[in-house]
Every structure is written in structure tokens, then in C-alpha cells.
Design an enzyme around this catalytic site. Structure first.
Site, PDB file in Angstrom:
ATOM      1  N   LYS A 271      -3.562  -1.857  15.662  1.00  0.00           N
ATOM      2  CA  LYS A 271      -3.061  -1.011  16.750  1.00  0.00           C
ATOM      3  C   LYS A 271      -4.134  -0.821  17.800  1.00  0.00           C
ATOM      4  O   LYS A 271      -5.308  -0.761  17.485  1.00  0.00           O
ATOM      5  CB  LYS A 271      -2.751   0.377  16.192  1.00  0.00           C
ATOM      6  CG  LYS A 271      -1.401   0.508  15.600  1.00  0.00           C
ATOM      7  CD  LYS A 271      -0.988   1.979  15.614  1.00  0.00           C
ATOM      8  CE  LYS A 271       0.376   2.136  14.989  1.00  0.00           C
ATOM      9  NZ  LYS A 271       0.336   2.127  13.537  1.00  0.00           N
TER      10      LYS A 271
ATOM     11  N   GLU B 271       0.832  -1.214   0.000  1.00  0.00           N
ATOM     12  CA  GLU B 271       0.000   0.000   0.000  1.00  0.00           C
ATOM     13  C   GLU B 271       0.864   1.261   0.000  1.00  0.00           C
ATOM     14  O   GLU B 271       2.074   1.205   0.239  1.00  0.00           O
ATOM     15  CB  GLU B 271      -0.941   0.007   1.214  1.00  0.00           C
ATOM     16  CG  GLU B 271      -0.218   0.071   2.552  1.00  0.00           C
ATOM     17  CD  GLU B 271      -1.112   0.625   3.670  1.00  0.00           C
ATOM     18  OE1 GLU B 271      -1.632   1.745   3.519  1.00  0.00           O
ATOM     19  OE2 GLU B 271      -1.260  -0.053   4.695  1.00  0.00           O
TER      20      GLU B 271
ATOM     21  N   SER C 282     -13.376   1.492  10.082  1.00  0.00           N
ATOM     22  CA  SER C 282     -12.608   1.609   8.845  1.00  0.00           C
ATOM     23  C   SER C 282     -13.249   0.824   7.705  1.00  0.00           C
ATOM     24  O   SER C 282     -13.707  -0.312   7.889  1.00  0.00           O
ATOM     25  CB  SER C 282     -11.191   1.085   9.071  1.00  0.00           C
ATOM     26  OG  SER C 282     -10.488   1.049   7.838  1.00  0.00           O
ATOM     27  N   ALA C 283     -13.214   1.426   6.518  1.00  0.00           N
ATOM     28  CA  ALA C 283     -13.700   0.742   5.310  1.00  0.00           C
ATOM     29  C   ALA C 283     -12.821  -0.473   4.973  1.00  0.00           C
ATOM     30  O   ALA C 283     -13.207  -1.308   4.156  1.00  0.00           O
ATOM     31  CB  ALA C 283     -13.734   1.719   4.138  1.00  0.00           C
ATOM     32  N   ASP C 284     -11.658  -0.582   5.612  1.00  0.00           N
ATOM     33  CA  ASP C 284     -10.810  -1.772   5.404  1.00  0.00           C
ATOM     34  C   ASP C 284     -11.586  -3.049   5.752  1.00  0.00           C
ATOM     35  O   ASP C 284     -11.410  -4.084   5.115  1.00  0.00           O
ATOM     36  CB  ASP C 284      -9.566  -1.730   6.313  1.00  0.00           C
ATOM     37  CG  ASP C 284      -8.564  -0.662   5.913  1.00  0.00           C
ATOM     38  OD1 ASP C 284      -8.750  -0.023   4.858  1.00  0.00           O
ATOM     39  OD2 ASP C 284      -7.597  -0.470   6.677  1.00  0.00           O
TER      40      ASP C 284
ATOM     41  N   VAL D  65      -5.413   0.213   2.982  1.00  0.00           N
ATOM     42  CA  VAL D  65      -5.547  -1.247   2.875  1.00  0.00           C
ATOM     43  C   VAL D  65      -6.714  -1.577   1.934  1.00  0.00           C
ATOM     44  O   VAL D  65      -6.587  -2.388   1.021  1.00  0.00           O
ATOM     45  CB  VAL D  65      -5.746  -1.886   4.266  1.00  0.00           C
ATOM     46  CG1 VAL D  65      -6.199  -3.340   4.149  1.00  0.00           C
ATOM     47  CG2 VAL D  65      -4.456  -1.795   5.080  1.00  0.00           C
TER      48      VAL D  65
ATOM     49  N   ASP E 100     -17.220   5.250  13.819  1.00  0.00           N
ATOM     50  CA  ASP E 100     -15.969   5.212  13.058  1.00  0.00           C
ATOM     51  C   ASP E 100     -15.465   3.782  12.924  1.00  0.00           C
ATOM     52  O   ASP E 100     -14.844   3.225  13.837  1.00  0.00           O
ATOM     53  CB  ASP E 100     -14.918   6.110  13.728  1.00  0.00           C
ATOM     54  CG  ASP E 100     -13.704   6.339  12.842  1.00  0.00           C
ATOM     55  OD1 ASP E 100     -13.578   5.646  11.813  1.00  0.00           O
ATOM     56  OD2 ASP E 100     -12.879   7.205  13.175  1.00  0.00           O
TER      57      ASP E 100
HETATM   58  N1  PSU Z   1      -2.643   1.561  10.671  1.00  0.00           N
HETATM   59  C1  PSU Z   1      -1.322   1.654  10.790  1.00  0.00           C
HETATM   60  N2  PSU Z   1      -0.613   2.288   9.814  1.00  0.00           N
HETATM   61  C2  PSU Z   1      -1.227   2.825   8.712  1.00  0.00           C
HETATM   62  C3  PSU Z   1      -2.649   2.696   8.598  1.00  0.00           C
HETATM   63  C4  PSU Z   1      -3.318   2.060   9.599  1.00  0.00           C
HETATM   64  O1  PSU Z   1      -0.762   1.198  11.760  1.00  0.00           O
HETATM   65  O2  PSU Z   1      -0.556   3.409   7.851  1.00  0.00           O
HETATM   66  C5  PSU Z   1      -3.347   3.228   7.376  1.00  0.00           C
HETATM   67  C6  PSU Z   1      -3.630   2.093   6.378  1.00  0.00           C
HETATM   68  O3  PSU Z   1      -3.493   2.600   5.078  1.00  0.00           O
HETATM   69  C7  PSU Z   1      -5.072   1.765   6.663  1.00  0.00           C
HETATM   70  C8  PSU Z   1      -5.626   3.134   6.964  1.00  0.00           C
HETATM   71  O4  PSU Z   1      -5.741   1.140   5.587  1.00  0.00           O
HETATM   72  O5  PSU Z   1      -4.626   3.758   7.740  1.00  0.00           O
HETATM   73  C9  PSU Z   1      -6.946   3.064   7.702  1.00  0.00           C
HETATM   74  O6  PSU Z   1      -7.520   4.329   7.722  1.00  0.00           O
HETATM   75  P1  PSU Z   1      -9.026   4.495   8.200  1.00  0.00           P
HETATM   76  O7  PSU Z   1      -9.037   4.117   9.640  1.00  0.00           O
HETATM   77  O8  PSU Z   1      -9.352   5.932   7.960  1.00  0.00           O
HETATM   78  O9  PSU Z   1      -9.836   3.575   7.353  1.00  0.00           O
HETATM   79 MN    MN Z   2     -12.535   6.032   9.995  1.00  0.00          MN
END
Ligand code: PSU
Ligand code: MN
EC number: 4.2.1.70
Length: 301
Positions: free
Chosen positions: A160, A25, A141-143, A107, A139
Site C-alpha cells: 500500500k 494470515e 516492518s519486520a515482514d 505476514v 519504522d
Molecule cells: N497491509 C495491508 N493489510 C494488512 C497488513 C498490512 O494492506 O492487514 C497487516 C499484515 O498482517 C502485515 C502487517 O504483516 O499489517 C504489517 O504490520 P507492521 O507494519 O506493523 O509490520
Molecule cells: Mn512498524
């Protein structure tokens, strides 16, 4: 699709020949680490994958194309631009593509591009998840939704503890996304080897993981798999240090009213600042470790 997808010739040839390719990524480069460590790490990760006999494919949106495989110059460009690059999850990709802007894939975004290109294995640091307080902030994540639908194995060091790991586990279970522990029964928590939450299945070799992936996709079950690989013990951080930094970062997030796609980058940056360089070192080492496992799984597959 041909109009948008720009696969580096070396990677296109490897995919056509059935050779092992590992997706990578780019949000981790733009938003996950500071310059110049982000660029250095991205290049080291690629070198590590090559050394294991696989081919790296770092993903990004550039010049109106979905780029599968970046050159060193492109990685450097992205890393220097840092947070000016647009963080791209599923929602964002078409707009950044249409505008011809530079976008770094999360991701979720990377899984989409990997699947389009025919790449099944992806290595990164940590996945997004259900945030603490999600019962009021929503909140998530879309992951996680991408893992539910897109058939790519994501090798990571767990999630994390800026996230609610228990709720993240529940969400993945509901969506039918398996969480595999590589050589561990306990889901790693990124900087630490354990979270206190169990994995669904422990597998001890890349071959066993490859066999399970073949079974899943071979029986027609679409969707991703989380392969959680604990940080090497010598680089793991004391839990108390990391917990303290995360608690403070979360408090600042709330005080400053940060929300939406800015939340995760804000928390990552604050945790890194509060722990000095030590969390960055740990972060770099665990990413390299995941790259090696990703290459091994891709080879076995
Ligand atoms: N967690 C980490 N390092 C990162 C990310 C998450 O420890 O760099 C990044 C990844 O690209 C992950 C994104 O897909 O943050 C998730 O963001 P969000 O929570 O806004 O979906
Ligand atoms: Mn988010």
C-alpha cells in the site's frame, strides 16, 4: 516444537502426502478488516483455495498453541475479537504463546509458522514495508526481515502507498528478496494496479513462478519471494481517491503520535473509513484474487 505446533489433521495429512497447501494470515482478519466482513472474507478465501484444488491453512496463536489451520468457529472467534487480539510478528509470538493468549499472525508471523509446518506458499493482501518518513521514525516492518530469512513465497497485491514503495523496494533488494510481478512489469500498489516502480522479474504463469521457487530453494538460497499480483482491473480504485485518503490518514497518524505496531492498523482503518466501503470491497476482491494465484502456485509446486 511438537509441544507448540498444532497442525490441523487434514493439513498434516496433506503436507505428508505432498499435496498443495496455502498458508493464510490472521492479522488481516483481526486488524485488517472490520467484523463481519473479516470473517466472511477469511471463509471465502479458504473456499476459493479449496475450489482450486489446494488446502487452506489459516494461522493463529490460540490456547497456548501455534495453530496451523483454524476451524470456522476459531476464525469467527478471532474476527469477533478484532483489535483485542494481539498482533503477532516474530518479536511477539513467544510471549503470546507463553501467556496462552489469542494472537493473530502478521505476514512475518505467518511465514514463520508456515515454514515450521513445511508450507511454502502463502497468500495475503498486502505486505508491511518501509514507512514514509522511515529516515527519522525507523519504522520498517519486520515482514521485510522475515522475507530475507524465511523460505516462503508471499502472494500479495504489492504494498500500500501508506508505505514508501521505493524505499521498500530498496530494502528488499539489499536483503536479496526477489519481487516477482505476475503478468506485470510494474509493482502493484494494492488498490491500484501500478505503483510506477518496476518489479525485478515478470513471470506470466503459476508454473513459471513455481520453477523459479524450485531454483531458488533448490540451489540452497534461503529466504522468501514476493509475488505481486495486481488487483483485477474492475475492482481497482482511482489513484486520486486513494492518494487523498492516505495523505489524510498519514497526517492524523503524526498528529495523534501513533507509532510502533499500532501504525499500520491505524492507517489501514483510517483509509478504509475515509474511502467509505469502496476500499473494503477492493481489499476483499484482491485477497480472493491472491488466494486463487496462491493455490495455483502451490499446485504447480
Ligand atoms: N497491509 C495491508 N493489510 C494488512 C497488513 C498490512 O494492506 O492487514 C497487516 C499484515 O498482517 C502485515 C502487517 O504483516 O499489517 C504489517 O504490520 P507492521 O507494519 O506493523 O509490520
Ligand atoms: Mn512498524
Amino acid at each position: 516444537m511438537q509441544k507448540y505446533l498444532d497442525i490441523h489433521p487434514e493439513i498434516a495429512a496433506a503436507i505428508a502426502a505432498g499435496k498443495p497447501v496455502v498458508a493464510l494470515e490472521s492479522t488481516i482478519i483481526s486488524h485488517g478488516m472490520p467484523f463481519p466482513q473479516n470473517v466472511e472474507t477469511a471463509l471465502k478465501v479458504e473456499a476459493e483455495i479449496r475450489q482450486r484444488g489446494a488446502i487452506p491453512a489459516t494461522m493463529a496463536i490460540m490456547d497456548g498453541k501455534l495453530k496451523v489451520g483454524l476451524t470456522e468457529a476459531e476464525i469467527t472467534r478471532l474476527g469477533k475479537a478484532g483489535q483485542d487480539v494481539i498482533k503477532c510478528s516474530r518479536r511477539d509470538m513467544p510471549f503470546v504463546l507463553a501467556a496462552g493468549k489469542m494472537g493473530a499472525t502478521t505476514v512475518a508471523g505467518t511465514m514463520i509458522m508456515a515454514a515450521l509446518a513445511g508450507i511454502r506458499v502463502f497468500a495475503t493482501g498486502g505486505i508491511g514495508g518501509v514507512h514514509r518518513g522511515a529516515e527519522t521514525s525507523f519504522d520498517i516492518s519486520a515482514d521485510l526481515q522475515e522475507l530475507a530469512r524465511t523460505s516462503v513465497a508471499v502472494v500479495c497485491a504489492g504494498a500500500k502507498s501508506i508505505l514508501d514503495i521505493g524505499l521498500t523496494r530498496e530494502y528488499l533488494e539489499t536483503q536479496g528478496v526477489p519481487v516477482v510481478g505476475f503478468g506485470t512489469d510494474d509493482l502493484p500498489a494494492f488498490y491500484t494496479r501500478e505503483s510506477g516502480h518496476a518489479v525485478d522479474y515478470r513471470l506470466d504463469t503459476p508454473e513459471d513462478i513455481a520453477e523459479a521457487l524450485r531454483s531458488k530453494w533448490g540451489m540452497g538460497l534461503d529466504g522468501g519471494v514476493v509475488v505481486a499480483n495486481p488487483i483485477p482491473a474492475e475492482y481497482a480504485m482511482p489513484k486520486s481517491v486513494i492518494d487523498g485518503a492516505i495523505a489524510q490518514a498519514l497526517q492524523e497518524l503524526e498528529e495523534q503520535g501513533v507509532s510502533g505496531k499500532a501504525s499500520t492498523p491505524f492507517l489501514l482503518a483510517r483509509v478504509a473509513e475515509l474511502t467509505g466501503g469502496s476500499s473494503l470491497d477492493a481489499n476483499i476482491q484482491l485477497v480472493l484474487n491472491n488466494a486463487r494465484l496462491g493455490a495455483d502456485i502451490a499446485m504447480a509446486l
